[in-house]
Design a protein around this motif. Sequence first.
Motif, PDB file in Angstrom:
ATOM      1  N   GLY A 144      65.380  63.924 -67.912  1.00  5.29           N
ATOM      2  CA  GLY A 144      64.014  64.078 -67.758  1.00  5.29           C
ATOM      3  C   GLY A 144      64.452  62.166 -66.783  1.00  5.29           C
ATOM      4  N   ILE A 145      64.862  61.672 -67.444  1.00  5.43           N
ATOM      5  CA  ILE A 145      65.663  59.915 -67.095  1.00  5.43           C
ATOM      6  C   ILE A 145      65.964  60.212 -65.406  1.00  5.43           C
ATOM      7  N   ARG A 146      67.316  61.194 -65.782  1.00  3.71           N
ATOM      8  CA  ARG A 146      68.003  61.214 -64.531  1.00  3.71           C
ATOM      9  C   ARG A 146      67.517  62.106 -63.540  1.00  3.71           C
ATOM     10  N   LEU A 147      66.197  62.788 -63.612  1.00  4.52           N
ATOM     11  CA  LEU A 147      65.566  63.114 -62.261  1.00  4.52           C
ATOM     12  C   LEU A 147      64.760  61.634 -61.472  1.00  4.52           C
ATOM     13  N   ILE A 148      63.976  61.019 -62.942  1.00  4.34           N
ATOM     14  CA  ILE A 148      63.384  60.632 -61.974  1.00  4.34           C
ATOM     15  C   ILE A 148      64.174  58.831 -61.484  1.00  4.34           C
ATOM     16  N   PHE A 185      63.039  58.179 -53.124  1.00  7.30           N
ATOM     17  CA  PHE A 185      61.457  57.298 -52.461  1.00  7.30           C
ATOM     18  C   PHE A 185      62.066  56.392 -51.418  1.00  7.30           C
ATOM     19  N   ALA A 186      62.865  55.521 -52.292  1.00  6.18           N
ATOM     20  CA  ALA A 186      63.803  54.304 -51.273  1.00  6.18           C
ATOM     21  C   ALA A 186      63.605  55.063 -49.521  1.00  6.18           C
ATOM     22  N   LEU A 215      62.958  55.351 -43.950  1.00  3.62           N
ATOM     23  CA  LEU A 215      62.634  56.562 -42.742  1.00  3.62           C
ATOM     24  C   LEU A 215      61.130  55.575 -42.227  1.00  3.62           C
ATOM     25  N   GLY A 216      60.289  55.999 -43.428  1.00  4.11           N
ATOM     26  CA  GLY A 216      58.811  55.531 -42.927  1.00  4.11           C
ATOM     27  C   GLY A 216      58.713  53.979 -41.601  1.00  4.11           C
ATOM     28  N   PHE A 217      60.170  53.849 -42.415  1.00  7.16           N
ATOM     29  CA  PHE A 217      59.835  51.619 -42.179  1.00  7.16           C
ATOM     30  C   PHE A 217      60.404  51.986 -41.084  1.00  7.16           C
ATOM     31  N   TYR A 218      61.453  52.448 -40.754  1.00  6.01           N
ATOM     32  CA  TYR A 218      62.056  52.596 -39.549  1.00  6.01           C
ATOM     33  C   TYR A 218      61.244  53.423 -38.429  1.00  6.01           C
ATOM     34  N   VAL A 272      58.804  63.316 -44.894  1.00  4.00           N
ATOM     35  CA  VAL A 272      58.017  63.957 -45.301  1.00  4.00           C
ATOM     36  C   VAL A 272      58.301  64.289 -46.623  1.00  4.00           C
ATOM     37  N   HIS A 273      58.935  65.059 -46.265  1.00 12.06           N
ATOM     38  CA  HIS A 273      60.131  66.461 -46.927  1.00 12.06           C
ATOM     39  C   HIS A 273      60.300  65.233 -48.534  1.00 12.06           C
ATOM     40  N   ILE A 274      61.468  64.519 -48.020  1.00 10.99           N
ATOM     41  CA  ILE A 274      61.942  63.404 -48.793  1.00 10.99           C
ATOM     42  C   ILE A 274      61.230  63.273 -49.820  1.00 10.99           C
ATOM     43  N   ASN A 275      59.853  62.603 -49.558  1.00  8.52           N
ATOM     44  CA  ASN A 275      59.037  61.946 -50.005  1.00  8.52           C
ATOM     45  C   ASN A 275      58.341  63.244 -51.155  1.00  8.52           C
ATOM     46  N   LEU A 276      58.303  63.987 -50.774  1.00  9.70           N
ATOM     47  CA  LEU A 276      57.598  65.414 -51.379  1.00  9.70           C
ATOM     48  C   LEU A 276      58.280  66.306 -52.117  1.00  9.70           C
TER      49      LEU A 276
END
Length: 120
Positions: A2-6, A13-14, A19-22, A36-40
């Motif tokens: 669980g911690i590894r996935l988080i 997220f980063a 990418l969104g910032f760019y 969108v796919h990276i975030n979702l």
Amino acid sequence: MGIRLIKISAVYFAIGTLLGFYMSIAHTYTLTPVHVHINLLGWTSLTLAGIIYHIFPESADTKAAKTHFWLHNIGLPVMMIALAFVVLGYEQFMAFTAIGGTITFLAVLIFVYNVLRNVK
């Protein structure tokens, strides 16, 4: 698990936020599907999977959980890198988008199987 996935979800997220910032600075939104796919599939889905595995540790200590983790984190980067090339006009990367997407989809199915079998 669980911690590894988080933790890995925080990396996605980063990347997604960067990418969104760019895109917002450059005023070009061609890579929106990748963002969108990276975030979702990276940030949101893996965070939720990590929370589920943390709350239900019996589901985290399975071969299915390990398989889910590795397939998801192999398939998603392959799919996202290839998708970036495809939306930038390099259609020859479409097969890699499909391969990465299939691997990621299999990872999700394994996760669902694991939850249905081990979360009680």
